[in-house]
Design an enzyme around this catalytic site. Structure first.
Site, PDB file in Angstrom:
ATOM      1  N   ASP A 120       0.846  -1.195   0.000  1.00 38.95           N
ATOM      2  CA  ASP A 120       0.000   0.000   0.000  1.00 38.95           C
ATOM      3  C   ASP A 120       0.880   1.242   0.000  1.00 38.95           C
ATOM      4  OD1 ASP A 120       1.014   0.025   2.569  1.00 38.95           O
ATOM      5  OD2 ASP A 120      -0.905  -0.323   3.569  1.00 38.95           O
ATOM      6  N   TYR A 341      -4.137  -9.490   2.417  1.00 34.01           N
ATOM      7  CA  TYR A 341      -3.840  -8.204   3.055  1.00 34.01           C
ATOM      8  C   TYR A 341      -5.117  -7.577   3.581  1.00 34.01           C
ATOM      9  CZ  TYR A 341      -1.480  -3.750   3.829  1.00 34.01           C
ATOM     10  OH  TYR A 341      -0.946  -2.634   4.401  1.00 34.01           O
ATOM     11  N   ARG A 343      -5.852  -4.467   4.703  1.00 31.97           N
ATOM     12  CA  ARG A 343      -6.171  -3.038   4.542  1.00 31.97           C
ATOM     13  C   ARG A 343      -6.596  -2.807   3.096  1.00 31.97           C
ATOM     14  NH1 ARG A 343      -1.527  -3.047   7.898  1.00 31.97           N
ATOM     15  NH2 ARG A 343      -2.061  -2.394  10.030  1.00 31.97           N
TER      16      ARG A 343
END
Length: 808
Positions: A120, A341, A343
């Site tokens: 990210d 993941y 997020r």
């Protein structure tokens, strides 16, 4: 990675032996073909190391290694070069120099360096900081990303490295610079106008506004009276099973909140009397089929909401557990990440994952498999573009069912994994179908209704039974026909009042932040944690309350900086920062457009805004010292009441009605050694500590050790050797200490390795500067006399000189 051929391995080994003869030491440090992989987390490093071969060294940066400088005064303290396009001035984070040195040494020995922090914006920035701090050129700093910590995903990522995405890095730079400008500008303003050491933030302050506005909605709420009338009936036909029905209309007017005949007791009692004397008849029986669709797979916000509602986990706890599931769990066949993941703001599923999910449903619930794949796409909120860079939070393999991995998980990990697994698989199942039956009953001038629901096909609810719950109450209805007479068994009239708006819970606050476009999936938990730690809000019985300090800070910021506190402005800024990621907006220009008017506004507010200190308290309480009026005062730890005659009178009182925060469990549950109840992680002006959830019946507490785990005080007892008062064990910065509670003595004896240390006596010495008792303390140079009035009085004496004076 493809395995090295045997011939290549032998050739490499021979070359290695040749080098050993001439440069033996160098060869040991630099094995041929050594590759370095750097991740953020030691846990992830451990998992990935087990997946890769001996040619790979996997190390962890343990999060960020650099941050903005904060030295100097004025603009220098911002760590931003305002004259050079707002470029950040970075420095290695205190305590990270050793890590940077170790990584630099490892990088110097490696042939290839793979930077593999999270996939990210924040992870991209960490990768760039690593490249800069380790002195890597572009050709050696290779960026790799993966959505899941599995051997397949990691291997594919290492086979397809790329350059660092400077657009993502620029977006993180812009966000960090904006946050620093707002925080370092507004905090000094609050110090001057409210109280010292307060702080404000670009996103957190807007989150506080949400809670404050809800607090005011609740305070302004006026309950409305309304009545409900329920009947218990049975038909006189073949099926005489009784059923419940509610009055829905009377004389053509709705019988509900705001209705003509349901708003007062007099009207409701008149209707009740008429119904008791009335004849009842089944007017109509209707049925219709309804269906409900499965919910999309989890994104960050919906995972936090579901975990809060179903598991009673806080947002921070949910993310901590999810992080461990993502980074890797040691199973029988090796370490592997169990979820992707965590997020993300996109509910889409990878095609390969979809195939595996549909195969599992086909094998285990074939009648529940729809013909077509269910597709879920991102939904923009508040005009904010959804990132869609990552797929949904899902199991890395649905073949790893909750039951199969349960032996390897803690209870909390298992419950969260099961929630994610069931939601993911259920999202690809058929709809649930129901038959809803409505019976209408006529009586006098009224119509009553009874509703029932029967499940025709359970569909996706076979895995998510909680989805069957509805707001309406259904019952099993008898088989009746229109026109049948019915007999009244019981009639009840009940007075009701509307309830005030519900307070925000952690789940609903995340939902509100998401709806308004405030923050991002990676920041929701941090936002909530920050506003709690600052004392602006508190969580009581899982509901948020705005503190008096939070209300005061919100009001002055809203008055003086309306744009910063505006929901749409904050959402637009998030969108602009997102636009930096795709290269359509330059972060330098974005910051400049914000900073120029903001700086002028800050300067004007500091000069012109009226301070909030000294507002007269409107309650009945009076000064406990002199009996005069009290005024509202503020400090970093919250609001309190002080005498209006200060400094002549220094009377103080705690603010009535200010409760304490619930605290939270952090990671694995910690049980109180005294009563066995769960201990909660709380915050005070001195930092975090554990407190027993059984308070006030149990007052056990524990400080946090260097590893973040509770440090319990030893069970020690002794009478003071100076005044004979029973001493108490306390936890201080220097460690556990036995303290005399006698105000005229205050003797302290350090505790080391569970044993009470012996110190010379103060023999009743008094401070000649302030008159407070002197006590013997211990420093690196030995015992000395110190004033107990510290920090106001810092008088200290060499113990030997005092003893000499006493002897004379």
């Amino acid at each position: 990675m493809p395995s090295t051929s045997k011939a290549a391995t032998k050739k490499s080994a021979a070359a290695s032996k040749t080098v050993k003869k001439t440069t033996k030491k160098t060869t040991k440090k630099t094995p041929a073909g050594k590759k370095l992989v750097i991740v953020e987390s030691p846990a992830k490093a451990k998992t990935i190391k087990k997946m890769l071969g001996r040619n790979f060294q996997v190390l962890a940066s343990v999060g960020h290694i650099r941050d903005l400088e904060s030295k100097g005064r004025g603009q220098k303290a911002f760590g931003i070069d305002f004259d050079n396009g707002y470029e950040p001035r970075y420095t290695v984070i205190p305590g990270k120099k050793k890590t940077v040195d170790e990584l630099t040494a490892a990088a110097a020995k490696a042939d290839e360096v793979f930077l593999a922090p999270d996939p990210d914006r924040e992870g991209e920035a960490i990768a760039w900081h690593l490249k800069e701090a380790l002195g890597l050129d572009d050709s050696r700093a290779r960026r790799v990303t993966y959505q899941a910590v599995t051997k397949k995903a990691v291997t594919e990522a290492l086979e397809n490295p790329r350059d660092i995405d400077m657009n993502l890095v620029g977006a993180q730079k812009g966000r960090r610079v904006l946050d620093r400008i707002v925080g370092f500008s507004l905090s000094p303003f609050l110090w001057k106008k409210v109280a010292k050491n307060l702080s404000a933030g670009r996103v957190q302050s807007v989150a506080v506004r949400l809670v404050v506005e809800k607090e005011r909605e609740i305070g302004a709420f006026i309950p409305q009276e309304f009545w409900k009338i329920d009947a218990r009936l049975h038909a006189e036909g073949a099926d005489a099973t009784s059923f419940g029905a509610s009055l829905v209309s009377w004389k053509g007017e709705k019988f509900a909140l705001g209705g003509k005949y349901s708003s007062t007791e007099a009207e409701a009692r008149a209707v009740e009397a008429a119904l008791k004397a009335a004849d009842y008849r089944i007017a109509d029986v209707s049925s219709k089929e309804t269906s409900s669709k499965p919910q999309p797979p989890f994104i960050t916000s919906t995972l936090q909401q579901a975990a809060s509602g179903q598991l009673r986990y806080g947002t921070r706890k949910t993310m901590q557990i999810a992080q461990k599931l993502y980074e890797g769990i040691e199973l029988e066949d090796g370490a592997v990440g169990l979820i992707t993941y965590m997020r993300t703001d996109s509910p889409r599923l990878d095609p390969e994952a979809l195939d595996e999910i549909r195969n599992w449903i086909g094998e285990n619930h074939p009648s529940h498999l729809p013909e077509e794949v269910r597709a879920y796409g991102p939904k923009p909120k508040a005009g904010v573009k959804t990132q869609d860079a990552h797929e949904a939070v899902r199991p890395t393999s649905v073949a790893r069912t909750p039951a199969s991995v349960k032996p390897y998980l803690t209870d909390e990990q298992y419950r969260l994994y099961e929630l994610i697994w069931r939601r993911t698989v259920a999202s690809q199942m058929k709809d649930a179908r129901y038959a809803v039956t409505t019976i209408k009953v006529e009586a006098a001038d009224g119509i009553l209704e009874a509703k029932g629901r029967v499940t025709l096909f359970d569909g996706f609810t076979v895995l998510t039974p909680e989805a069957k719950k509805t707001k309406e109450e259904y019952q099993t209805l008898p088989a009746v026909k229109g026109g049948e007479e019915a007999q009244l068994e019981e009639l009840t009239a009940e007075q009701n009042f509307t309830k005030p708006p519900a307070r925000y819970t952690e789940a609903s606050l995340v939902r509100a932040l998401e709806k308004e476009g405030i923050g991002r999936p990676s920041t929701y938990a941090a936002i909530i944690q920050t506003i709690r730690e600052r004392g602006y809000v508190r969580l009581e019985k899982r509901a948020f309350h705005a503190s008096e300090l939070g209300i005061a800070v919100n009001d002055i910021l809203l008055r003086e900086f309306p744009s910063i506190m505006d929901y749409q402005f904050t959402a637009d800024m998030e969108s602009n920062l997102d636009a930096v990621e795709d290269g359509s907006v330059d972060w330098h220009k974005l910051v400049d457009n914000f900073y120029q008017p903001f700086a002028q506004r800050v300067e004007g507010a500091i000069e012109q805004a009226e301070p909030l200190k000294g507002r007269l308290w409107e309650g009945e309480e009076k000064c406990p010292v002199c009996g005069h009026d009290l005024v509202m005062r503020y400090s970093k730890t919250g609001a309190f009441l002080g005498c209006v005659d200060y400094p002549e009178c220094k009377g103080l009182m705690p603010l009535p009605g200010e409760g304490s925060d619930d605290g939270e469990t952090d990671g694995e549950p910690v049980n109180c050694p005294t009563c066995g109840k769960t201990m909660l992680l709380k915050s005070s002006r001195y930092g975090k500590f554990y407190a027993c959830s059984g308070y006030p019946d149990c007052k056990s507490t524990a400080n946090l050790g260097a590893d973040g785990k509770p440090v319990f005080l030893p069970d020690l007892h002794m009478d003071c050797d100076e005044c004979s008062t029973p001493m108490e064990i306390k936890s201080k910065k220097r460690g556990p200490v036995m303290v005399c509670p006698n105000a005229e003595c205050k003797r302290e004896l350090p505790v080391k390795d569970g044993q009470i240390a012996s110190l010379p006596k103060a023999n009743g010495a008094k401070c000649e500067k302030c008159g407070s008792p002197m006590i013997v303390r211990l420093s690196r140079r030995g015992p000395f006399l110190a004033c107990t009035g510290f920090p106001k009085c810092r008088n200290a004496k060499n113990l030997d000189k005092v003893e000499e004076t006493s002897a004379e």
